[in-house]
Design an enzyme around this catalytic site. Structure first.
Site, PDB file in Angstrom:
ATOM      1  N   LYS A 194       2.409   2.157  -5.162  1.00 47.94           N
ATOM      2  CA  LYS A 194       3.117   1.617  -6.345  1.00 47.94           C
ATOM      3  C   LYS A 194       2.322   1.861  -7.624  1.00 47.94           C
ATOM      4  O   LYS A 194       2.890   2.112  -8.675  1.00 47.94           O
ATOM      5  CB  LYS A 194       3.335   0.100  -6.198  1.00 47.94           C
ATOM      6  N   GLY A 206      -4.173  -4.137  -4.396  1.00 50.63           N
ATOM      7  CA  GLY A 206      -5.109  -3.095  -4.816  1.00 50.63           C
ATOM      8  C   GLY A 206      -4.303  -1.868  -5.201  1.00 50.63           C
ATOM      9  O   GLY A 206      -3.806  -1.168  -4.332  1.00 50.63           O
ATOM     10  N   HIS A 207      -4.091  -1.682  -6.476  1.00 49.30           N
ATOM     11  CA  HIS A 207      -3.253  -0.562  -6.928  1.00 49.30           C
ATOM     12  C   HIS A 207      -4.157   0.568  -7.426  1.00 49.30           C
ATOM     13  O   HIS A 207      -4.885   0.409  -8.401  1.00 49.30           O
ATOM     14  CB  HIS A 207      -2.286  -1.042  -8.013  1.00 49.30           C
ATOM     15  N   ASP A 255       0.814  -1.228   0.000  1.00 50.37           N
ATOM     16  CA  ASP A 255       0.000   0.000   0.000  1.00 50.37           C
ATOM     17  C   ASP A 255       0.844   1.273   0.000  1.00 50.37           C
ATOM     18  O   ASP A 255       0.434   2.300   0.547  1.00 50.37           O
ATOM     19  CB  ASP A 255      -0.968   0.024   1.201  1.00 50.37           C
ATOM     20  N   GLN A 261       2.191  -5.956  -3.178  1.00 52.60           N
ATOM     21  CA  GLN A 261       2.527  -5.992  -1.744  1.00 52.60           C
ATOM     22  C   GLN A 261       3.888  -5.299  -1.515  1.00 52.60           C
ATOM     23  O   GLN A 261       4.225  -4.413  -2.290  1.00 52.60           O
ATOM     24  CB  GLN A 261       2.525  -7.436  -1.194  1.00 52.60           C
TER      25      GLN A 261
HETATM   26  P1  IMP Z   1      -2.700 -12.806   1.678  1.00 49.68           P
HETATM   27  O1  IMP Z   1      -1.762 -12.234   0.681  1.00 49.68           O
HETATM   28  O2  IMP Z   1      -4.147 -12.562   1.371  1.00 49.68           O
HETATM   29  O3  IMP Z   1      -2.410 -14.242   1.986  1.00 49.68           O
HETATM   30  O4  IMP Z   1      -2.450 -12.019   3.089  1.00 49.68           O
HETATM   31  C1  IMP Z   1      -1.257 -12.172   3.851  1.00 49.68           C
HETATM   32  C2  IMP Z   1      -0.843 -10.851   4.484  1.00 49.68           C
HETATM   33  O5  IMP Z   1      -0.460  -9.937   3.469  1.00 49.68           O
HETATM   34  C3  IMP Z   1      -1.961 -10.154   5.281  1.00 49.68           C
HETATM   35  O6  IMP Z   1      -1.382  -9.460   6.374  1.00 49.68           O
HETATM   36  C4  IMP Z   1      -2.509  -9.138   4.282  1.00 49.68           C
HETATM   37  O7  IMP Z   1      -3.115  -8.036   4.917  1.00 49.68           O
HETATM   38  C5  IMP Z   1      -1.232  -8.739   3.569  1.00 49.68           C
HETATM   39  N1  IMP Z   1      -1.467  -8.257   2.207  1.00 49.68           N
HETATM   40  C6  IMP Z   1      -1.738  -8.991   1.105  1.00 49.68           C
HETATM   41  N2  IMP Z   1      -1.876  -8.208   0.041  1.00 49.68           N
HETATM   42  C7  IMP Z   1      -1.685  -6.957   0.463  1.00 49.68           C
HETATM   43  C8  IMP Z   1      -1.674  -5.672  -0.202  1.00 49.68           C
HETATM   44  O8  IMP Z   1      -1.851  -5.561  -1.415  1.00 49.68           O
HETATM   45  N3  IMP Z   1      -1.425  -4.600   0.590  1.00 49.68           N
HETATM   46  C9  IMP Z   1      -1.167  -4.711   1.922  1.00 49.68           C
HETATM   47  N4  IMP Z   1      -1.166  -5.860   2.572  1.00 49.68           N
HETATM   48  C10 IMP Z   1      -1.423  -6.984   1.857  1.00 49.68           C
END
Ligand code: IMP
Length: 422
Positions: free
Chosen positions: A16, A40-41, A13, A223
């Site tokens: 990017k 989520g970009h 977040d 991420q």
């Molecule tokens: P997952 O990727 O859904 O398995 O989540 C694993 C961890 O990564 C959790 O703490 C999510 O909140 C975090 N996470 C996954 N995608 C994002 C993102 O795009 N932005 C911020 N945190 C993310």
């Protein structure tokens, strides 16, 4: 410069999408290499907001080829929905959007398993619930469904059957849940596969060919480095290689070195989900940053935890991906705060540590802060204040790499370039 990566330097977040969109104008290809629709970009153009999840953030520049590499996990229904939304804004077709035939498919079982574990398991990660982890598990255990498998019902049935009996037992006896029968899931996936077939190709070969023609390629990370499966704050991480190494395994840049690796960092820190966060603010100021910065997840809508900028973690991120410059975002949110701090080191058991390291127990880290005279810039032109320059200089010196771009608002034009890219 021919190749550049844009990578999140914190817990995701960081902005990017905005930086990728900006630089995509000068590129021929924008390539996603890991993660899925957990990302989520957000991109703002002339006051209009677009949120992209798995489609690369270069898509608003129709001249630019958008590529989803084989390291991505793809939920076909979500991909098709995102595609139809984006088609109402810009020209997207199989000519300028390509999906790897070797990307791994997220099935209904993966989503259900992710949700069941998060709601019933004892060790909550705080995932996005999109099935990302279970899909990567199947990939690594060699039970994964590839995009190319969607086009043949027999193959799909054969491959989906391999892991199915194990999953069925797990759901029935551990999570006490009914799951969609195999033939129903095969039908569903096959139909979706037919709809996305025209976009599918060998993206590795495509990138290889474009590189040999001298085309400019921008790799877009999802991420952030601190969520990397190996470098991140394990187990509170995502299941992919979010650091620069993911580019080599998840998309391909055959035998070539990246010319520039930009880390994107917010001027403060945020995190969604569980896990350690040394500089987290639990006071009114944290709440003010959360509200002012609209710190809600672009995918899940969850409130993001907020805290001060953390240089020991950023120095670590720089080492993990050999970052060559930083884009510092959301500086407008810090303007006019009554207090302004940066964590420059940690104290851990009486020792001063200025760079985090893999496996470090961040719960033990006591952040040491430098306080700054708050700045009150509105960034609408004119010279930046001395206070702002002092703050920026401190960060740049503390990181040892240039702040090549800084951003002070969501829109495309709310940026200042200190360095030329492409
Ligand atoms: P997952 O990727 O859904 O398995 O989540 C694993 C961890 O990564 C959790 O703490 C999510 O909140 C975090 N996470 C996954 N995608 C994002 C993102 O795009 N932005 C911020 N945190 C993310």
């Amino acid at each position: 410069m021919q190749t550049m990566a844009i990578i999140g330097a914190q817990w995701g977040d960081e902005g990017k999408g905005k930086i990728t969109d900006l630089l995509a104008e000068k590129c021929d290809l924008v390539v996603r290499y890991q993660g899925g629709h957990n990302a989520g970009h957000t991109i703002w153009v002339n006051g209009q907001k677009t949120v992209l999840h798995v489609i690369p953030s270069g898509v608003l520049h129709p001249h630019c080829l958008s590529v989803i590499g084989h390291g991505v996990v793809l939920e076909p229904e979500n991909f098709l929905n995102e595609l139809s939304k984006i088609k109402t804004i810009t020209n997207v077709s199989p000519e300028n959007l390509k999906l790897s035939s070797n990307a791994t498919v997220i099935t209904s079982y993966h989503k259900l398993l992710d949700a069941a574990r998060e709601s019933q398991g004892s060790e909550k990660i705080g995932t996005t619930g999109k099935g990302i982890g279970p899909a990567y598990e199947d990939k690594v255990s060699r039970h994964g469904i590839k995009v190319k498998d969607l086009f043949d019902k027999d193959t799909l049935l054969k491959k989906l059957s391999i892991g199915f009996s194990e999953k069925a037992v797990l759901f029935k006896h551990l999570y006490l849940m009914e799951i969609p029968p195999l033939d129903q899931e095969v039908d569903r996936l096959y139909k979706l596969g037919m709809k996305l077939k025209d976009y599918v190709t060998d993206t590795f070969g495509l990138i290889d060919e474009k590189l040999s023609l001298g085309k400019k390629v921008l790799y877009e990370g999802a991420q952030g480095i601190l969520l990397d499966i190996d470098y991140g704050t394990y187990p509170f991480v995502t299941s992919s290689s979010t650091a620069g190494a993911g580019i080599y395994t998840g998309a391909g840049i055959p035998g070539k070195k990246l010319d520039e690796v930009m880390g994107v960092a917010k001027a403060y820190t945020t995190r969604v989900g569980e896990g350690p966060f040394p500089t987290e603010l639990f006071d009114d100021l944290g709440a003010e940053i959360q509200t002012k910065g609209h710190e809600f997840g672009a995918t899940t809508g969850r409130k993001r935890r907020c805290g001060w900028l953390d240089l020991p973690l950023l120095r670590y991120a720089i080492k993990c991906s050999h970052l060559t410059s930083i884009a510092l975002t959301k500086l407008d949110i810090l303007s006019n705060l009554k207090d302004l701090k940066v964590c420059y080191a940690y104290e851990v058991n009486g020792k001063i540590i200025d760079c985090a390291y893999p496996g470090m127990n961040l719960y033990e880290a006591k952040p040491l802060y430098k306080s700054f005279t708050p700045f009150h810039d509105d960034f609408s032109g004119g010279k930046p204040s001395k206070e702002f320059e002092h703050y920026l200089h401190f960060i740049q010196e503390g990181l040892g790499i240039p702040v090549g771009i800084y951003a002070y608002g969501p829109d495309r034009n709310q940026v200042v370039f200190h360095q030329k890219y492409f």
